[in-house]
Scaffold this active site. Sequence first.
Site, PDB file in Angstrom:
ATOM      1  N   ASN A 119       0.831  -1.187   0.000  1.00  0.00           N
ATOM      2  CA  ASN A 119       0.000   0.000   0.000  1.00  0.00           C
ATOM      3  C   ASN A 119       0.874   1.249   0.000  1.00  0.00           C
ATOM      4  O   ASN A 119       0.955   1.965  -0.994  1.00  0.00           O
ATOM      5  CB  ASN A 119      -0.928  -0.042   1.218  1.00  0.00           C
ATOM      6  N   ASP A 120       1.597   1.459   1.090  1.00  0.00           N
ATOM      7  CA  ASP A 120       2.400   2.677   1.184  1.00  0.00           C
ATOM      8  C   ASP A 120       3.427   2.773   0.060  1.00  0.00           C
ATOM      9  O   ASP A 120       3.712   3.871  -0.417  1.00  0.00           O
ATOM     10  CB  ASP A 120       3.149   2.715   2.521  1.00  0.00           C
ATOM     11  N   VAL A 121       3.956   1.642  -0.342  1.00  0.00           N
ATOM     12  CA  VAL A 121       5.060   1.695  -1.302  1.00  0.00           C
ATOM     13  C   VAL A 121       4.580   2.006  -2.709  1.00  0.00           C
ATOM     14  O   VAL A 121       5.397   2.115  -3.626  1.00  0.00           O
ATOM     15  CB  VAL A 121       5.870   0.376  -1.305  1.00  0.00           C
TER      16      VAL A 121
END
Lengths: 452, 452, 91, 91
Positions: B378-380
């Site tokens: 997600n964050d990446v």
Amino acid sequence: MTVQLVYLVAALCFILALKGLSTPRYARAGNLIGAFGMAIAVVTAYVHGAVHNGLLILVAMALGVVVGIPAARSVKMTAIPQMVALFNGVGGAAAALVALAEFLAVPTSSVLFRVATVLTVLIGSVSFSGSVVTFLKLQELMTSRPVVLPAGQVVSVGVAVVSVVLAVAVSVFPSGFLLVLLALAGLALGVLFVLPVGGADVPIAISLLNAFTGLAVAASGYVLANTLLIVAGTLVGASGTILTRLMAQAMGRPLTNILFGAFTAPALVAVAGEQRTVRSGTVEDVAILLGYAHSVVVVPGYGLAVAQAQHAARELVHLLETRGVSVSYGIHPVAGRMPGHMNVLLAEADVPYEQLKELDDINPGITSVDVALVVGANDVVNPGARDEPSSPIYGMPIFDVDRARAVVFMKRSMRPGFAGVDNTLLYNDKTTLLFGDAKDSLTKLLAALKQL
Amino acid sequence: MTVQLVYLVAALCFILALKGLSTPRYARAGNLIGAFGMAIAVVTAYVHGAVHNGLLILVAMALGVVVGIPAARSVKMTAIPQMVALFNGVGGAAAALVALAEFLAVPTSSVLFRVATVLTVLIGSVSFSGSVVTFLKLQELMTSRPVVLPAGQVVSVGVAVVSVVLAVAVSVFPSGFLLVLLALAGLALGVLFVLPVGGADVPIAISLLNAFTGLAVAASGYVLANTLLIVAGTLVGASGTILTRLMAQAMGRPLTNILFGAFTAPALVAVAGEQRTVRSGTVEDVAILLGYAHSVVVVPGYGLAVAQAQHAARELVHLLETRGVSVSYGIHPVAGRMPGHMNVLLAEADVPYEQLKELDDINPGITSVDVALVVGANDVVNPGARDEPSSPIYGMPIFDVDRARAVVFMKRSMRPGFAGVDNTLLYNDKTTLLFGDAKDSLTKLLAALKQL
Amino acid sequence: MIDLLTIFVLAVFVGFEVVSKVSTILHTPLMSGANAIHGVILVGAILITGNAESALELVLGLLAVFLATVNVVGGFVVTDRMLEMFKGHKR
Amino acid sequence: MIDLLTIFVLAVFVGFEVVSKVSTILHTPLMSGANAIHGVILVGAILITGNAESALELVLGLLAVFLATVNVVGGFVVTDRMLEMFKGHKR
Ligand SMILES: NC(=O)c1ccc[n+]([C@@H]2O[C@H](COP(=O)([O-])OP(=O)(O)OC[C@H]3O[C@@H](n4cnc5c(N)ncnc54)[C@H](OP(=O)(O)O)[C@@H]3O)[C@@H](O)[C@H]2O)c1
Ligand SMILES: NC(=O)c1ccc[n+]([C@@H]2O[C@H](COP(=O)([O-])OP(=O)(O)OC[C@H]3O[C@@H](n4cnc5c(N)ncnc54)[C@H](OP(=O)(O)O)[C@@H]3O)[C@@H](O)[C@H]2O)c1
């Protein structure tokens, strides 16, 4: 205890100095940190250790400063290699003398101590005499070609054996006389080691001797039980070794070949080229070629350094730029007399750092370069190094100037470059030769360009 | 003397081990060299130093082997971080115990010795209790969210002050009782240090605690005047510190923010996204999208590790390849639970090393990728990290999957990733969401693809 | 004493330099490999226990030996397991 | 003794590691900078001369002090001159 702490700080400074010197950004700061470390170490040694003879020591140091600073200040940038060689030599000699003096003072200590003494004296004297010979070669006080003595290899091996025997002897029976003999053998060994090394390979020999001096200093650290000498000497020994290897790699040749090549290589005779035609141009031809080009790459080499033509080259480039020509310098890692030497020379002539391009910057775009101007370089643009596996310099990366639209060579004759290998590019249709000393030619070229 | 030489060789082995471990090519050999160095050091210590209690020592070591080997053999690759944390903790405890025992044996030695003892005990206990807490967090035996105790910062500072006071006290008046108190304070400090660190940041804390244990071992080397412990401990301390910094850099966040972020960060509330529309697809939709694509990039993340879906992912990729789709994996440096963790997981699932691509390999060609399949990441892939300076993760390099032709997200819900930041890409027109556990979804997808 | 300090300083540099250019791919195995190395405290634990004179020392020492052994053995084995997986896939 | 050997081994690593990645541009200044550093033999020369007991020792020692000073001073100055030129041209 506090003395030891100062020494530790000094050792730390030396590490930081080496670290700094390996990054362009911090190089100068690194050198200053090193000098700072040296200063505190020397002051501490003087305050704490100069129990007697304090005044004499001061005088000797003052003399050293009086000799060292002006020499370092006034040396021409083209003469840096021989200066470094000299400084290295005196350092080696100092190490040998220190070990000798300590041995005379306390000859009867342990075997380990004597081994360290023997190493210091031997390596120190090799480093001293070797450096002196490299100095003579580079300063052209003697021939810079490889000197192979009659039966040179036999003599060298003989002296080496004698040195080892003496070294073992002194380690077993402490004898000042034998130690002095050992020092003499070391001096002979240093001379024999450097004699067969040829002109442009001398920097590699200097770098190796630099590492040697480092080791001698480290060994003297054992003799004196001084950690600072051990750390600093070892640092220099290790980094010098690596540096020597890196240089040999940049030249694409194994180290053994560089150092002992003269003994083993079949004497290279340049293929006589007179049968083949070359095109020699006039200054005016070349001025027109350059003046109306869009992009030019200047490849300087050893000859530019010899002719001290760096300022003339800078002016020429500047003039071309005012005419709207885009110019960059192609700096080969081993162009000049010393690795990285061209960078120093051109920096001295105030050439902006950004104009200095490496192999990887130039080669990919070389086909769109109008003129490659080769000033006193030869081997570093020899297509044989790329294309002919039989060539002695095969494998050395080169500037692919044969792929540029036109090539101009500035040199004095048809003689080959350092490697003694004929350069087919000289006979290429694209190539115009402009014979003469590089500085003369560039100056004339400048005048001609101004007339355009 | 010979004992010392063996220790020196062991120290050398450890340096070579670290050197080896930093290059993929020699990593395994490096580890074996390290193990060899350890073996000779331990055997030498036993033969030379186990004057009494030889049998008991053997028994204790045998027990250690019986516990350690099966644990290390059987641990799942997803659980490596907590295993490393445990091993690290027991190492720290051992260092503290050694210093404690030595202190009980000879409490009346010099101040320097006591300072080293105090450091070993303090750092060792911090490392032990901190590692245990990270273990509990990662093993999900407690919440992996940051735990901020009421007045946590005050308590932490208080315990830290008490520790320092105790440390100074023991250095001045040797007292076993105070030393034990210090150990207890260290234990408390370790817990307080790790509690506020959140789930995905725990690996950084482990790395730092690893460096701590190294320092504790080095300090215990001073206590025992053992050079090997000093060298090895310092090596680990220094390399652990650098490694911690490298990890923080790979996450694009300063270390202080990672460790103490929970105290200072405004509690992040994910922007409720329900107002905005998302497109959720069926397994069949996604199968068609993937099955007829030309090129697909799979971006695995933390969720893939949690779901243990690496084998399913490998099979999916394999199936796609047999259909002629060109597939590669985009491995973000901080995807997963630990830096480099995805590489280990996928290597375990037999994914060929060459298919694992880094940011710089994927991003330049991303616009010609048909489908980016984001599995439990997600964050990446959050474009906010690239585009929104106000985002808490602004500055972290990401995979620019929003520039691919289509994006498929496999996750269980609309919950944000570790950083707690909403991901606009989820609401993008290009995006299809496939809700569910990653392993389930992949397995279903496989089945659907086989039907195509 | 000062020699030990010198050793410490030099080891710091070696550690920094050796690790400072490693790629993220190897962070996990490097961490666990370094972890195994600090298990060398086992040497200290053996020396302490081998010269223990009171029962308390002995107990502390034996506990340290046990824990350090777990650290050493576990650390090297787990690192090797990880690296083994990597190895199969490279040219 | 073994401590000194350990120091030697560690210093070898530091030297290798620090220099092993330097670009060719800096080879010349690095060589001359390292050259200046081994002038630290001056410390040894001062210690020897400061404790010299015979005339021979004194002469050898003073010669060593002189030579080492040339090495130190010349080495640092020449390196600084080179680097100064580089510096002006960088951003
Ligand atoms: N830089 C290093 O560290 C280093 C170290 C060791 C070895 N080397 C070797 O040195 C060589 C360096 O290559 P390079 O291309 O720079 O040099 P090069 O191949 O030696 O060629 C230099 C050319 O300059 C010409 N020249 C000499 N003096 C001149 C003057 N006053 N005016 C005009 N031209 C002059 C010479 O031709 P004329 O005689 O016809 O004028 C010669 O062809 C390589 O073989 C390299 O491997 C370099
Ligand atoms: N690797 C490291 O060393 C490291 C260290 C410290 C911090 N970090 C941080 O960790 C984050 C890593 O980024 P990331 O993109 O890999 O992970 P992420 O941003 O934390 O996202 C993981 C996603 O996986 C989903 N998920 C969880 N369990 C799942 C399951 N069983 N099946 C399917 N999906 C599942 C979650 O969504 P649902 O809950 O909706 O399923 C979540 O959105 C970054 O913020 C990084 O800075 C990493």
